[in-house]
Each structure stands twice: as C-alpha cells, then as structure tokens.
Design an enzyme around this catalytic site. Structure first.
Site, PDB file in Angstrom:
ATOM      1  N   GLU A   1       0.868  -1.518  -0.078  1.00 28.61           N
ATOM      2  CA  GLU A   1       0.003  -0.181  -0.054  1.00 28.61           C
ATOM      3  C   GLU A   1       1.195   1.622  -0.124  1.00 28.61           C
ATOM      4  O   GLU A   1       0.337   2.254  -0.090  1.00 28.61           O
ATOM      5  CB  GLU A   1      -1.116  -0.447   1.207  1.00 28.61           C
ATOM      6  CG  GLU A   1      -2.100  -0.850   0.834  1.00 28.61           C
ATOM      7  CD  GLU A   1      -2.817  -1.167   2.147  1.00 28.61           C
ATOM      8  OE1 GLU A   1      -2.421   0.019   3.241  1.00 28.61           O
ATOM      9  OE2 GLU A   1      -4.123  -1.651   1.785  1.00 28.61           O
TER      10      GLU A   1
ATOM     11  N   GLU B   1       6.059 -22.282   8.285  1.00 25.61           N
ATOM     12  CA  GLU B   1       6.407 -20.408   9.648  1.00 25.61           C
ATOM     13  C   GLU B   1       7.670 -21.575  10.780  1.00 25.61           C
ATOM     14  O   GLU B   1       8.433 -20.496  11.597  1.00 25.61           O
ATOM     15  CB  GLU B   1       5.475 -19.940  10.578  1.00 25.61           C
ATOM     16  CG  GLU B   1       4.799 -21.337  11.526  1.00 25.61           C
ATOM     17  CD  GLU B   1       3.760 -20.699  12.438  1.00 25.61           C
ATOM     18  OE1 GLU B   1       3.901 -20.921  13.565  1.00 25.61           O
ATOM     19  OE2 GLU B   1       2.663 -20.301  11.333  1.00 25.61           O
TER      20      GLU B   1
END
Length: 319
Positions: free
Chosen positions: A102, A133
C-alpha cells in the site's frame, strides 16, 4: 553506511530458536470473559467481538513511545536509500505484505523499497502453507536472498513473538547490520528481546482462544499503519495533512489528485486539472506550480532543492 545514531543500542545476538514456554502465552490463554460464547445470541456475539477490539487500540497506545523510537531510528536509514523489509508468518506476515504494497499508491514509495517476506512465499498469502513458519533456516535464507544491508529497516512480526521463521530472519538481519524492529503480542518475546527496537502489543487472550487474527492482528495493523505512515510524513510525503505524493493509478485516485490540489491551493477544478496534466499528475508539483505561479519545470526544481518538501519549496527554505 553505519547505523544511525538514533538507533537503540545493539542487544545480544538474536536467539537461535524459541525456548519452550514455562507457561502458556497470553495470546494462547483462554479468555475468561466469554466461556459460553457458542451460546450467545447473534447481537451479543457481535458485541463480544467488537468490544474486544478496543483492547487492541489500548495495546498500541501503551506502546506508542516504542513506535516513536522505531520511527526515529528508521528515518535516517530510509532517507539514505534503505528499504522497509517486513517479515512474518500467517496473519502477521500477511499484514506485513499488505502494509508494504500500500505504500506505492499512497505515497509513491518505490515498490522495490518495500518488501514483504512471508513464510511459505506467495502461495501463503492466499492459503495456509503448513509448517512454513517452523523453519528457522528458511527465515535466514529468505532474508539473505533479499540482500539486506545496513541501510535497511527490517520489521519482524509475530503474535507469539517466537515464530522460528521470523527468528531466523532476525538473526540474518542483525548479521547484515540492518535496523531490526520486533513486534509481538506477548511480553518478553524472543523477537522483541533480540531486536534493536522492541514493540510489545500486549493484547492478552482472544475471544476465540488462540485466534490471533482477532485483536492481536488488529493491534499489529494499527501499529504498522502508524509506523510506516509516520516514516512517510518524515520523508516529506505529506503536506499539511494531505496525501500529496500519491500515485493516481485509477479513476478514483485521479479524482483524489484533483481534489487534493484544489484543497492545498484554493484553485478551481479547471486550474487544478490543467496544472496536474502539465506535470503528469504529480500533486506536489502542481501545488508548487500554482502557489508560486511558476511552470512545472521550475516547480520540480524547487521541490528537488527542498528534498521533496512542499512546505520548504513554497517557503524557499531548506527542510
């Protein structure tokens, strides 16, 4: 480039792996507030979720001084050509990617200077990649592949604060001399203990036990919004409180560019559109051109001399 003098002092090297917890993490502890959640009527169920989000805001507010320290430490490195590198897994990693992507439409921030590293890669943005992870080594490898150096700012996100992928990236970032900012939702977490700047968002237990996409995720989103936006303000991406360095990549943003130019200058729509068209819809340039009554080439020169600061370009001062 050597690390900025505003950075927090280096701590001991990042932990090689998370130690087993002596007691359950606060983010994993069942909430005592809603033990019969599954029996709530829908209005009460919605109230429970909405009301719990206020704790996220309070957690960020409690950490505001650490967020400010992160901004102060990050700005000199970024101004010197560094990058923002976000690292995380699951919800935390996706929030990091979201913040990184963004920055271009909002602030014209170069895409190659905001990087999101997500455990499991691109696929993990859209579906869970089981076990991704858990690899300390993959975190190191991914961080090293990004060619991080001492100018870069690495933001490491983990609700638990002990995600192996994130700790591996932390270790590699510290070795590269980058500024490390650790963000976790549990106190005294390995990722915050190992980072130069520690931000603890102590959100506690979740309405749905262990579902850290809830208020832990909300707190991380608020913290990231605050951190990256404050950095961009300090890098002269904002004039007054106006988003004057946006990229007008669609019709909505083109209209916004016109509106921002009108608001900043008091010019009418026709004059704003004319100035914007002359400078390829660069709002900063249009503002300086209109207010100083110069052509866009001279307006751009003023901005270049002022390091992109609209205020300094208008006042003829060095920022």
């Amino acid at each position: 480039m050597s690390p900025s003098a505003t950075s927090a002092p280096n701590r001991s090297s990042a932990p090689a792996a998370a130690e087993p917890a002596a007691s359950p993490l606060r983010t994993e502890t069942p909430s005592e507030c809603h033990p019969d959640l599954d029996q709530y009527a829908v209005p009460d169920l919605v109230d429970a979720f909405v009301d719990d989000q206020f704790h996220a805001l309070n957690a960020v507010k409690a950490a505001r001084h650490r967020i400010a320290a992160a901004v102060q430490a990050a700005v000199p490195r970024i101004a010197a050509g560094g990058r923002l590198v976000y690292v995380g897994a699951g919800t935390s990693g996706r929030l990091g990617v979201l913040d990184s992507v963004e920055l271009y439409p909002t602030f014209s921030w170069p895409k190659d200077r905001a990087i999101g590293l997500l455990a499991g890669g691109h696929q993990a943005m859209f579906e869970a990649v089981e076990g991704a992870e858990d690899s300390l080594e993959q975190g190191r490898v991914d961080l090293e592949a990004a060619k991080v150096d001492a100018r870069d700012v690495v933001i490491l996100l983990a609700a638990s604060g002990a995600t192996p992928y994130v700790l591996g990236a932390l270790e590699a970032a510290r070795a590269a001399g980058a500024l490390t900012i650790g963000i976790a939702n549990n106190p005294a977490a390995p990722v915050t203990l190992g980072a130069e700047v520690a931000i603890t968002l102590n959100t506690g237990s979740e309405v749905i036990s262990g579902s850290t996409r809830l208020k832990a995720g909300t707190a991380q989103k608020i913290a990231l919004n605050t951190l990256s936006s404050a950095i961009m303000v300090r890098l002269n991406k904002v004039y007054r409180n106006l988003m004057v360095d946006l990229q007008p990549t669609n019709a909505k943003l083109l209209r916004r560019a016109v509106s921002l130019t009108m608001r900043a200058t008091g010019a009418g729509e026709d004059a704003a559109r004319e100035a914007l068209a002359a400078c390829n819809y660069q709002v900063k340039v249009a503002i300086v051109s209109i207010l100083k009554q110069v052509d866009v080439v001279a307006a751009q020169a003023r901005l270049d001399a002022a390091h992109g600061s609209v205020r300094a370009a208008l006042e003829g001062l060095n920022p």
